[in-house]
Design a protein around this motif. Structure first.
Motif, PDB file in Angstrom:
ATOM      1  N   ASP A 169       0.836  -1.211   0.000  1.00 58.15           N
ATOM      2  CA  ASP A 169       0.000   0.000   0.000  1.00 58.15           C
ATOM      3  C   ASP A 169       0.867   1.256   0.000  1.00 58.15           C
ATOM      4  OD1 ASP A 169      -2.328  -1.514   0.018  1.00 58.15           O
ATOM      5  OD2 ASP A 169      -2.705  -1.232   2.174  1.00 58.15           O
ATOM      6  N   ASP A 170       1.901   1.265   0.840  1.00 55.07           N
ATOM      7  CA  ASP A 170       2.814   2.410   0.884  1.00 55.07           C
ATOM      8  C   ASP A 170       3.520   2.600  -0.458  1.00 55.07           C
ATOM      9  OD1 ASP A 170       2.113   2.647   3.553  1.00 55.07           O
ATOM     10  OD2 ASP A 170       4.077   2.037   4.341  1.00 55.07           O
ATOM     11  N   MET A 171       3.933   1.482  -1.062  1.00 62.05           N
ATOM     12  CA  MET A 171       4.609   1.569  -2.363  1.00 62.05           C
ATOM     13  C   MET A 171       3.672   2.139  -3.420  1.00 62.05           C
ATOM     14  SD  MET A 171       6.718  -2.042  -2.359  1.00 62.05           S
ATOM     15  CE  MET A 171       7.019  -1.983  -4.128  1.00 62.05           C
ATOM     16  N   ALA A 172       2.412   1.708  -3.419  1.00 59.09           N
ATOM     17  CA  ALA A 172       1.446   2.220  -4.392  1.00 59.09           C
ATOM     18  C   ALA A 172       1.237   3.720  -4.194  1.00 59.09           C
ATOM     19  CB  ALA A 172       0.129   1.467  -4.277  1.00 59.09           C
ATOM     20  N   GLU A 173       1.071   4.137  -2.954  1.00 59.63           N
ATOM     21  CA  GLU A 173       0.885   5.562  -2.679  1.00 59.63           C
ATOM     22  C   GLU A 173       2.117   6.359  -3.124  1.00 59.63           C
ATOM     23  OE1 GLU A 173      -0.197   8.671   0.945  1.00 59.63           O
ATOM     24  OE2 GLU A 173      -0.062   6.545   1.391  1.00 59.63           O
ATOM     25  N   THR A 174       3.284   5.831  -2.851  1.00 55.44           N
ATOM     26  CA  THR A 174       4.524   6.502  -3.252  1.00 55.44           C
ATOM     27  C   THR A 174       4.626   6.598  -4.769  1.00 55.44           C
ATOM     28  OG1 THR A 174       5.618   5.693  -1.246  1.00 55.44           O
ATOM     29  CG2 THR A 174       7.053   6.387  -3.064  1.00 55.44           C
ATOM     30  N   MET A 175       4.292   5.514  -5.479  1.00 56.12           N
ATOM     31  CA  MET A 175       4.335   5.508  -6.944  1.00 56.12           C
ATOM     32  C   MET A 175       3.369   6.539  -7.519  1.00 56.12           C
ATOM     33  SD  MET A 175       3.306   2.452  -9.587  1.00 56.12           S
ATOM     34  CE  MET A 175       1.587   2.512  -9.090  1.00 56.12           C
ATOM     35  N   TYR A 176       2.135   6.575  -7.004  1.00 58.91           N
ATOM     36  CA  TYR A 176       1.137   7.514  -7.521  1.00 58.91           C
ATOM     37  C   TYR A 176       1.507   8.963  -7.209  1.00 58.91           C
ATOM     38  CZ  TYR A 176      -2.101   3.695  -8.622  1.00 58.91           C
ATOM     39  OH  TYR A 176      -2.701   2.580  -9.158  1.00 58.91           O
ATOM     40  N   HIS A 177       2.221   9.173  -6.129  1.00 58.19           N
ATOM     41  CA  HIS A 177       2.619  10.522  -5.734  1.00 58.19           C
ATOM     42  C   HIS A 177       3.768  11.056  -6.598  1.00 58.19           C
ATOM     43  CE1 HIS A 177       4.499  13.622  -3.097  1.00 58.19           C
ATOM     44  NE2 HIS A 177       3.230  13.922  -2.881  1.00 58.19           N
ATOM     45  N   ALA A 178       4.574  10.158  -7.145  1.00 61.56           N
ATOM     46  CA  ALA A 178       5.745  10.557  -7.940  1.00 61.56           C
ATOM     47  C   ALA A 178       5.321  10.920  -9.368  1.00 61.56           C
ATOM     48  CB  ALA A 178       6.763   9.423  -7.980  1.00 61.56           C
ATOM     49  N   PRO A 179       6.008  11.865  -9.981  1.00 57.22           N
ATOM     50  CA  PRO A 179       5.684  12.202 -11.371  1.00 57.22           C
ATOM     51  C   PRO A 179       6.058  11.059 -12.319  1.00 57.22           C
ATOM     52  CG  PRO A 179       7.629  13.411 -10.631  1.00 57.22           C
ATOM     53  CD  PRO A 179       7.104  12.663  -9.446  1.00 57.22           C
ATOM     54  N   ASN A 180       5.171  10.710 -13.220  1.00 63.25           N
ATOM     55  CA  ASN A 180       5.405   9.688 -14.254  1.00 63.25           C
ATOM     56  C   ASN A 180       5.622   8.295 -13.686  1.00 63.25           C
ATOM     57  OD1 ASN A 180       5.350  11.648 -16.384  1.00 63.25           O
ATOM     58  ND2 ASN A 180       7.418  12.242 -15.779  1.00 63.25           N
ATOM     59  N   GLY A 181       5.067   8.002 -12.518  1.00 60.97           N
ATOM     60  CA  GLY A 181       5.264   6.689 -11.912  1.00 60.97           C
ATOM     61  C   GLY A 181       4.311   5.649 -12.488  1.00 60.97           C
ATOM     62  N   GLY A 182       4.883   4.585 -13.035  1.00 61.26           N
ATOM     63  CA  GLY A 182       4.079   3.481 -13.554  1.00 61.26           C
ATOM     64  C   GLY A 182       4.378   2.177 -12.848  1.00 61.26           C
ATOM     65  N   GLY A 183       5.471   2.160 -12.098  1.00 57.36           N
ATOM     66  CA  GLY A 183       5.859   0.953 -11.379  1.00 57.36           C
ATOM     67  C   GLY A 183       6.874   1.301 -10.311  1.00 57.36           C
ATOM     68  N   LEU A 184       6.958   0.442  -9.312  1.00 58.15           N
ATOM     69  CA  LEU A 184       7.907   0.659  -8.226  1.00 58.15           C
ATOM     70  C   LEU A 184       8.250  -0.692  -7.604  1.00 58.15           C
ATOM     71  CD1 LEU A 184       9.259   3.093  -6.677  1.00 58.15           C
ATOM     72  CD2 LEU A 184       7.432   2.822  -4.996  1.00 58.15           C
ATOM     73  N   ALA A 185       9.534  -0.917  -7.390  1.00 56.16           N
ATOM     74  CA  ALA A 185      10.017  -2.132  -6.737  1.00 56.16           C
ATOM     75  C   ALA A 185      10.412  -1.797  -5.304  1.00 56.16           C
ATOM     76  CB  ALA A 185      11.221  -2.693  -7.494  1.00 56.16           C
ATOM     77  N   ALA A 186      10.316  -2.802  -4.435  1.00 53.52           N
ATOM     78  CA  ALA A 186      10.560  -2.567  -3.008  1.00 53.52           C
ATOM     79  C   ALA A 186      11.943  -1.995  -2.720  1.00 53.52           C
ATOM     80  CB  ALA A 186      10.338  -3.853  -2.223  1.00 53.52           C
ATOM     81  N   ASN A 187      12.971  -2.445  -3.442  1.00 50.46           N
ATOM     82  CA  ASN A 187      14.295  -1.906  -3.125  1.00 50.46           C
ATOM     83  C   ASN A 187      14.412  -0.429  -3.480  1.00 50.46           C
ATOM     84  OD1 ASN A 187      14.364  -2.656  -5.875  1.00 50.46           O
ATOM     85  ND2 ASN A 187      16.529  -3.184  -5.800  1.00 50.46           N
TER      86      ASN A 187
END
Length: 155
Positions: free
Chosen positions: A33-51
């Motif tokens: 959930d935190d990763m999704a929120e972080t991805m959506y908050h970032a400009p041009n975010g389409g994906g995010l890996a835990a590391n």
């Protein structure tokens, strides 16, 4: 949910291999959930890996406009074709380049409830899943760039 700090450029965690998740529980769901929120908050975010947020576990979130996928222990089990496309990365802001990827991939993983899922995808979704899976293996997209692109000149 909480925004996490996205690790950038020379942060050594970006080049470390992530460990498998043994059990999908509330703690793992909170990280996703935190990763999704972080991805959506970032400009041009389409994906995010835990590391990319400093967690060395095999977790990714992806949303290429068709809905959010939260994947645990994703693994590319099949790939075919080849395409060269433009990529960027939240961990390398301002860096863009052309990267060669499979045109189609099949990914097996667990969802946020621990249930098995299989994704058979093409296009941007295939590219994104390859990019994020590379992150989990300590591979950053800059090591795969075949041609850097100046986005200021592209406009």
């Amino acid at each position: 949910m909480a925004l996490r700090e996205i690790r950038t450029f020379d942060d050594e965690v970006l080049r470390k291999v992530c460990k498998p998740v043994a059990k999908v529980d509330d703690h793992v769901r909170q990280i996703l959930d935190d990763m999704a929120e972080t991805m959506y908050h970032a400009p041009n975010g389409g994906g995010l890996a835990a590391n990319q947020v400093g967690i060395l576990r095999r977790l990714i979130v992806v949303d290429m406009g068709e809905g959010l996928y939260k994947l645990v222990n994703p693994e590319i089990v099949e790939s075919s074709g080849e395409v060269v496309g433009l990529e960027g990365c939240l961990s390398f802001p301002g860096v863009w380049g052309k990267v060669k990827r499979p045109a189609r991939v099949v990914v097996k993983a667990l969802d946020e409830n621990g249930s098995p899922v299989t994704l058979d995808v093409t296009g941007d979704m295939a590219k994104c899943l390859c990019h994020e899976t590379d992150h989990l293996n300590g591979i950053v997209f800059t090591s795969k760039i075949i041609e850097y692109v100046d986005m200021d000149e592209e406009e």
